[in-house]
Scaffold this motif. Structure first.
Motif, PDB file in Angstrom:
ATOM      1  N   ILE A 140       5.513   5.431   2.857  1.00  0.00           N
ATOM      2  CA  ILE A 140       4.870   4.755   3.960  1.00  0.00           C
ATOM      3  C   ILE A 140       5.966   3.750   4.187  1.00  0.00           C
ATOM      4  N   ARG A 141       6.373   3.623   5.609  1.00  0.00           N
ATOM      5  CA  ARG A 141       7.278   2.853   6.194  1.00  0.00           C
ATOM      6  C   ARG A 141       6.658   1.584   6.872  1.00  0.00           C
ATOM      7  N   ALA A 142       7.122   0.394   6.511  1.00  0.00           N
ATOM      8  CA  ALA A 142       6.727  -0.747   7.238  1.00  0.00           C
ATOM      9  C   ALA A 142       5.053  -0.864   7.627  1.00  0.00           C
ATOM     10  N   PRO A 143       4.337  -0.673   6.386  1.00  0.00           N
ATOM     11  CA  PRO A 143       2.920  -0.805   6.332  1.00  0.00           C
ATOM     12  C   PRO A 143       2.464  -2.118   6.828  1.00  0.00           C
ATOM     13  N   ALA A 181       2.101   0.466  14.264  1.00  0.00           N
ATOM     14  CA  ALA A 181       1.702   1.442  13.332  1.00  0.00           C
ATOM     15  C   ALA A 181       2.794   1.909  12.368  1.00  0.00           C
ATOM     16  N   PRO A 182       2.603   2.035  11.125  1.00  0.00           N
ATOM     17  CA  PRO A 182       3.515   2.504  10.264  1.00  0.00           C
ATOM     18  C   PRO A 182       3.511   3.930  10.223  1.00  0.00           C
ATOM     19  N   THR A 183       4.866   4.272   9.757  1.00  0.00           N
ATOM     20  CA  THR A 183       5.115   5.558   9.706  1.00  0.00           C
ATOM     21  C   THR A 183       5.247   6.168   8.314  1.00  0.00           C
ATOM     22  N   VAL A 212      -5.143 -13.006   4.941  1.00  0.00           N
ATOM     23  CA  VAL A 212      -4.207 -12.510   6.005  1.00  0.00           C
ATOM     24  C   VAL A 212      -3.616 -11.153   5.867  1.00  0.00           C
ATOM     25  N   ILE A 213      -3.096 -10.527   6.849  1.00  0.00           N
ATOM     26  CA  ILE A 213      -2.542  -9.234   6.958  1.00  0.00           C
ATOM     27  C   ILE A 213      -1.030  -9.622   7.030  1.00  0.00           C
ATOM     28  N   ARG A 214      -0.469  -8.808   6.417  1.00  0.00           N
ATOM     29  CA  ARG A 214       1.221  -8.984   6.501  1.00  0.00           C
ATOM     30  C   ARG A 214       1.663  -7.595   6.919  1.00  0.00           C
ATOM     31  N   VAL A 215       2.874  -7.568   7.520  1.00  0.00           N
ATOM     32  CA  VAL A 215       3.514  -6.299   7.945  1.00  0.00           C
ATOM     33  C   VAL A 215       4.729  -6.320   6.867  1.00  0.00           C
ATOM     34  N   PRO A 237       0.743  -1.126   0.127  1.00  0.00           N
ATOM     35  CA  PRO A 237       0.107   0.066   0.166  1.00  0.00           C
ATOM     36  C   PRO A 237       0.818   1.274   0.023  1.00  0.00           C
ATOM     37  N   PHE A 238       0.179   2.382  -0.064  1.00  0.00           N
ATOM     38  CA  PHE A 238       0.740   3.614  -0.079  1.00  0.00           C
ATOM     39  C   PHE A 238       0.296   4.430   1.038  1.00  0.00           C
ATOM     40  N   ALA A 239       0.966   5.712   1.168  1.00  0.00           N
ATOM     41  CA  ALA A 239       0.830   6.640   2.046  1.00  0.00           C
ATOM     42  C   ALA A 239      -0.788   6.997   2.093  1.00  0.00           C
TER      43      ALA A 239
END
Length: 504
Positions: free
Chosen positions: A458-461, A450-452, A302-305, A199-201
């Protein structure tokens, strides 16, 4: 992390697709050239209409399966396999789109000539085979079906309007303008820092900035069931996939097709669910539910980081080879319950009833069937349909799915897997010819960092798994269910709901 799946022979066609997809891959994910999306260009009208060169973020193809209303039962397996071929063809085309950015920059006709044109030819042949399957079984296919072969390129901020069932306001969260978005996720397309296509910011929003947009819940995070009708509930406890039951199949949509989902599912409940399971296989399988009479299968992507982790499926179709990268995160809580109708009593679900809620292709095909709901613990009066929430410290991400709760009284499935069930109307009643059944509600809670966002990146979304061309948009979240409760347990569910009791 391991997985518990049935070993299957990999067909040569699948191996060929893997080789094709691998051309677009690096570091476990789809590689994107650094190009700018239409949301950041001055001429939006030109960009939305354009279908060439680096303006193209992804591929949108008409949903053939959604248009198939009448398919003879003996043709359905063959049709399902061909529909899975259509999904496979889009996946291959998207992999080529993602791997040829430099060629696209140098040739405005490249996308049409090298990607969309060949894709149309493949889809035409597949749609023809669908027609043959249907006609051999005594059915009819409309002449316009062949017109669904043509696909288009989409800019990052585009999403088309679709048709289908939209949950009424009483069964879906709402979103204030600018806080649920427009389904397009803002349009920033490029390498988000970890080599993945989304994903994106612009797909994220700080939940604390969102205004409340839903009625109060009943105190445990589920939607309130009103003050009339059948007010009871039944909760089934089936765990959070402690058994590591994963696969990339979809028994409902693509029976008999390996990797029919093109993304990884978590499974709770029935432990026999894969693409090759019969109803009898499901009835005979083990279950993770505490009540052993509930062999129903509950599953979701699933959700992934996206933190650079090389998961067990990093080199496999449905995983890293199709853009689903990063660390798989199981839900910390998986709350599954059935509630009643605001207008009266409910009737028993038939055994093996299949229900899909939400739409895995909602980004490219329109949001008419979308039913995503994202929030944070402590903020569940603020639901997001097409944004991921950034939760404050101490709060966890929540995914909620409220299923269709009206049944046609006859069929456990339908040709497009939707027409046999429906959402209630605005007054809480079922459409004409439908009757109220227990409404399944699934609430999943995740402890993800929480991503930054830094300089628009976006970092580590975190993101939901999906078809690669959907760019991991939050609006594509979906949830699946097959009822495999025994008759006595289903009757108890109905009795608890209609009598106003809260049972387990």
């Amino acid at each position: 992390m391991g997985r518990n799946t049935r070993k299957r022979r990999t067909p040569l066609a699948t191996k060929a697709i893997a080789a094709s997809a691998a051309l677009a891959l690096g570091g476990g994910g789809l590689v994107w050239a650094n190009f700018h999306a239409s949301a950041h260009e001055s001429n939006r009208a030109e960009t939305r209409a354009g279908t060439t060169g680096a303006r193209i973020a992804t591929i949108s193809c008409p949903d053939v399966g959604e248009r198939l209303r009448k398919v003879p039962r003996r043709a359905r397996n063959g049709v399902a396999r061909e529909l899975a071929n259509l999904d496979k063809q889009i996946t291959e085309a998207y992999a080529r789109l993602a791997s040829t950015r430099q060629a696209q920059e140098g040739d405005p006709a490249f996308v049409q000539n090298a990607i969309l044109g060949p894709l149309k030819s493949k889809r035409t042949a597949t749609i023809d085979r669908i027609g043959i399957n249907v006609r051999r079984a005594g059915g009819y296919t409309p002449r316009w079906l062949g017109k669904l072969a043509e696909c288009k390129g989409m800019g990052g901020d585009e999403v088309t309007e679709g048709d289908g069932q939209t949950p009424p306001e009483s069964e879906q969260p709402s979103a204030e303008p600018g806080q649920g978005g427009d389904g397009g996720g803002g349009g920033q397309v490029g390498d988000n820092g970890n080599g993945a296509a989304g994903p994106f910011a612009d797909d994220f929003v700080d939940i604390t900035t969102v205004e409340p947009n839903t009625p109060p819940s009943n105190g445990n995070g589920f939607a309130a069931n009103g003050d009339s009708g059948s007010q009871g509930s039944f909760t089934t406890v089936c765990g959070v996939n402690e058994n590591n039951k994963f696969n990339t199949d979809n028994l409902i949509v693509a029976p008999g097709v390996d990797n029919g989902a093109h993304h990884l599912h978590d499974y709770v409940g029935n432990q026999g669910n894969d693409a090759f399971a019969s109803d009898q296989d499901l009835a005979d399988a083990d279950t993770s539910c505490q009540n052993q009479a509930d062999r129903s299968t509950y599953y979701w992507p699933v959700i992934r980081v996206q933190d650079g982790t090389q998961e067990f499926d990093a080199g496999e179709l449905g995983g890293g080879l199709e853009g689903n990268v990063g660390r798989v995160v199981k839900a910390s809580q998986a709350e599954i319950r059935f509630v009643g109708s605001k207008q009266g009593d409910v009737v028993a679900m038939p055994k093996f009833l299949r229900i899909i809620t939400g739409a895995a292709n909602a980004f490219t095909n329109g949001d008419a069937n979308a039913n995503a709901a994202w929030s944070c613990t402590g903020f569940e009066d603020r639901q997001l349909r097409d944004k991921y929430p950034i939760c404050p410290q101490g709060s966890q991400v929540v995914r909620t799915a409220n299923f269709q709760s009206c049944w046609d009284g006859q069929n456990i499935d339908s040709a497009n897997h939707r027409d046999h069930v429906a959402f209630v109307q605005e007054d809480g009643s079922c459409p004409e010819g439908f009757q109220a059944i227990p409404q399944l509600q699934v609430r999943l809670v995740y402890d993800v960092p929480a991503p930054t966002i830094e300089n628009g990146q976006i970092r580590a979304p975190f993101a939901v798994d999906g078809f690669p061309e959907q760019l991991h948009k939050p609006i594509t979240d979906h949830n699946d269910f097959i009822n495999v409760m025994d008759e006595d347990l289903m009757n108890r569910v109905v009795e608890c709901i209609n009598s106003g009791e809260d049972c387990e």
